[in-house]
Design a protein around this motif. Structure first.
Motif, PDB file in Angstrom:
ATOM      1  N   GLY A  37       2.039  25.824  -1.679  1.00  0.00           N
ATOM      2  CA  GLY A  37       2.621  25.192  -2.844  1.00  0.00           C
ATOM      3  C   GLY A  37       2.572  23.688  -2.879  1.00  0.00           C
ATOM      4  O   GLY A  37       3.140  23.063  -3.790  1.00  0.00           O
ATOM      5  N   TYR A  38       1.879  23.084  -1.945  1.00  0.00           N
ATOM      6  CA  TYR A  38       1.761  21.631  -1.919  1.00  0.00           C
ATOM      7  C   TYR A  38       0.631  21.152  -2.827  1.00  0.00           C
ATOM      8  O   TYR A  38      -0.397  21.829  -2.976  1.00  0.00           O
ATOM      9  N   CYS A  39       0.814  19.961  -3.400  1.00  0.00           N
ATOM     10  CA  CYS A  39      -0.319  19.173  -3.873  1.00  0.00           C
ATOM     11  C   CYS A  39      -0.812  18.395  -2.671  1.00  0.00           C
ATOM     12  O   CYS A  39      -0.031  17.703  -2.006  1.00  0.00           O
ATOM     13  N   VAL A  40      -2.100  18.506  -2.357  1.00  0.00           N
ATOM     14  CA  VAL A  40      -2.616  17.973  -1.097  1.00  0.00           C
ATOM     15  C   VAL A  40      -3.483  16.745  -1.349  1.00  0.00           C
ATOM     16  O   VAL A  40      -4.433  16.780  -2.134  1.00  0.00           O
ATOM     17  N   ALA A  41      -3.146  15.659  -0.653  1.00  0.00           N
ATOM     18  CA  ALA A  41      -3.972  14.459  -0.638  1.00  0.00           C
ATOM     19  C   ALA A  41      -4.925  14.569   0.542  1.00  0.00           C
ATOM     20  O   ALA A  41      -4.503  14.549   1.698  1.00  0.00           O
ATOM     21  N   VAL A  42      -6.209  14.726   0.237  1.00  0.00           N
ATOM     22  CA  VAL A  42      -7.250  14.985   1.230  1.00  0.00           C
ATOM     23  C   VAL A  42      -7.887  13.653   1.645  1.00  0.00           C
ATOM     24  O   VAL A  42      -8.699  13.088   0.916  1.00  0.00           O
ATOM     25  N   HIS A  43      -7.504  13.148   2.797  1.00  0.00           N
ATOM     26  CA  HIS A  43      -8.107  11.906   3.290  1.00  0.00           C
ATOM     27  C   HIS A  43      -9.420  12.210   3.992  1.00  0.00           C
ATOM     28  O   HIS A  43      -9.568  13.236   4.661  1.00  0.00           O
ATOM     29  N   TYR A  44     -10.382  11.299   3.827  1.00  0.00           N
ATOM     30  CA  TYR A  44     -11.631  11.401   4.574  1.00  0.00           C
ATOM     31  C   TYR A  44     -12.080  10.009   4.982  1.00  0.00           C
ATOM     32  O   TYR A  44     -11.684   9.000   4.384  1.00  0.00           O
ATOM     33  N   GLY A  45     -12.930   9.973   6.011  1.00  0.00           N
ATOM     34  CA  GLY A  45     -13.461   8.709   6.481  1.00  0.00           C
ATOM     35  C   GLY A  45     -14.821   8.384   5.922  1.00  0.00           C
ATOM     36  O   GLY A  45     -15.057   7.282   5.420  1.00  0.00           O
ATOM     37  N   ASN A  46     -15.744   9.359   5.982  1.00  0.00           N
ATOM     38  CA  ASN A  46     -17.127   9.094   5.596  1.00  0.00           C
ATOM     39  C   ASN A  46     -17.729  10.122   4.649  1.00  0.00           C
ATOM     40  O   ASN A  46     -18.534   9.774   3.796  1.00  0.00           O
ATOM     41  N   PHE A  68      -9.183  10.853  -1.072  1.00  0.00           N
ATOM     42  CA  PHE A  68      -9.269   9.397  -0.998  1.00  0.00           C
ATOM     43  C   PHE A  68      -9.863   9.004   0.342  1.00  0.00           C
ATOM     44  O   PHE A  68      -9.711   9.705   1.339  1.00  0.00           O
ATOM     45  N   GLN A  69     -10.562   7.864   0.347  1.00  0.00           N
ATOM     46  CA  GLN A  69     -11.272   7.394   1.534  1.00  0.00           C
ATOM     47  C   GLN A  69     -10.543   6.210   2.154  1.00  0.00           C
ATOM     48  O   GLN A  69     -10.082   5.305   1.454  1.00  0.00           O
ATOM     49  N   ALA A  70     -10.426   6.231   3.477  1.00  0.00           N
ATOM     50  CA  ALA A  70      -9.864   5.095   4.203  1.00  0.00           C
ATOM     51  C   ALA A  70     -10.478   5.065   5.590  1.00  0.00           C
ATOM     52  O   ALA A  70     -10.598   6.105   6.254  1.00  0.00           O
ATOM     53  N   ASP A  71     -10.863   3.879   6.022  1.00  0.00           N
ATOM     54  CA  ASP A  71     -11.500   3.671   7.322  1.00  0.00           C
ATOM     55  C   ASP A  71     -10.415   3.451   8.375  1.00  0.00           C
ATOM     56  O   ASP A  71      -9.738   2.416   8.372  1.00  0.00           O
ATOM     57  N   LEU A  72     -10.268   4.403   9.291  1.00  0.00           N
ATOM     58  CA  LEU A  72      -9.213   4.317  10.294  1.00  0.00           C
ATOM     59  C   LEU A  72      -9.613   3.455  11.485  1.00  0.00           C
ATOM     60  O   LEU A  72      -8.799   3.250  12.394  1.00  0.00           O
ATOM     61  N   TYR A  85      -4.665   5.516  -0.994  1.00  0.00           N
ATOM     62  CA  TYR A  85      -3.905   6.616  -1.579  1.00  0.00           C
ATOM     63  C   TYR A  85      -3.371   6.229  -2.962  1.00  0.00           C
ATOM     64  O   TYR A  85      -3.540   6.968  -3.941  1.00  0.00           O
ATOM     65  N   ASP A  86      -2.747   5.072  -3.053  1.00  0.00           N
ATOM     66  CA  ASP A  86      -2.163   4.627  -4.316  1.00  0.00           C
ATOM     67  C   ASP A  86      -3.218   4.469  -5.414  1.00  0.00           C
ATOM     68  O   ASP A  86      -2.932   4.704  -6.597  1.00  0.00           O
ATOM     69  N   ALA A  87      -4.433   4.089  -5.016  1.00  0.00           N
ATOM     70  CA  ALA A  87      -5.485   3.818  -5.996  1.00  0.00           C
ATOM     71  C   ALA A  87      -5.908   5.067  -6.760  1.00  0.00           C
ATOM     72  O   ALA A  87      -6.433   4.958  -7.875  1.00  0.00           O
TER      73      ALA A  87
END
Length: 261
Positions: A37-46, A68-72, A85-87
């Motif tokens: 039941g979650y809305c899922v924010a799927v983070h990825y790097g590449n 959304f993409q973010a370089d860890l 995420y906010d974008a």
């Protein structure tokens, strides 16, 4: 490309953020949490295409998700992560986050004699520093009574010299989990870790898949007698991200199938 949500926030689904969710355990976790039941924010790097595929599968199943993409690897990974995420979060942006899954990680192999200092720093940044910074920058976004689940490793209790540096980072995650659980207890936020064993993921593909000799070596060490799947780890994470686990905090749950008992 990065995908945005398609469902209005007024639908009141809780939000889960999963790092490294484009494949393997992260992807399976995103899909499991969507079914819960979650809305899922799927983070990825590449791999944007892989992340888009996870979002598509969730939507085909009747859920909602966005990527959304973010370089860890960046020293400001925490701030950059939440800016990314906010974008794309759209109407979901002002909503509190109920669950954060710190799954993203890399396994760089080599015994201590051969392990480069640059590789040590890279692995520590992604596996250890980035989760710290993501939580640090995201504490104000987390919902009281929510959940943080960190992905550790069974290697923390099984000596494997070829992944000594990796094991160091995951041992740090275990310590982070216990201490953070104490710190956030007054907010009823549970903090736990899951320690997978040998799982059939892309990270292990190089030495495990199409290598019957390797399989024959590891199977006798696993009490349950088979190599685990991402979905089996995702189910443990799903439990810890549910209200069924509301009185469990500060623990690392061994999910190795009983490896080297």
């Amino acid at each position: 490309m990065t995908q945005t949500p398609m469902t209005a926030a007024a639908d009141l689904a809780p939000i889960a953020v999963v790092t490294g969710a484009s494949r393997g355990i992260g992807a399976a976790t995103a899909e499991r949490l969507s079914r819960d039941g979650y809305c899922v924010a799927v983070h990825y790097g590449n791999d944007a295409d892989a992340a888009d595929s996870v979002v598509a599968r969730i939507r085909q199943g009747g859920g909602d998700a966005f990527s959304f993409q973010a370089d860890l690897t960046r020293p400001d990974a925490g701030r950059r992560f939440w800016e990314a995420y906010d974008a794309v979060a759209g109407d979901w942006r002002p909503r509190p986050i109920r669950t954060l899954i710190n799954n993203a990680g890399v396994t760089l192999r080599g015994p201590i004699e051969d392990f480069a200092a640059t590789s040590l720093v890279q692995q520590q940044q992604i596996n250890q520093t980035a989760p710290f910074l993501i939580v640090q920058e995201g504490l104000g976004r987390l919902e009281d009574g929510g959940h943080i689940v960190n992905v550790s490793s069974g290697a923390t209790r099984i000596a494997t010299p070829d992944i000594i540096a990796y094991t160091m980072t995951k041992s740090a995650i275990d310590a982070f989990t216990r201490t953070l659980a104490q710190h956030l207890g007054h907010r009823r936020i549970t903090v736990n870790a899951v320690a997978p064993g040998i799982i059939d993921t892309d990270l292990n593909a190089g030495w495990l898949r199409d290598n019957q000799q390797a399989v024959d070596q590891v199977l006798p060490q696993i009490a349950l007698g088979y190599i685990g799947t991402p979905a089996e780890i995702a189910d443990v994470i799903g439990f810890l991200a549910s209200d069924d686990a509301r009185y469990v905090t500060g623990h690392t749950i061994d999910a190795t199938g009983g490896s080297r008992l």
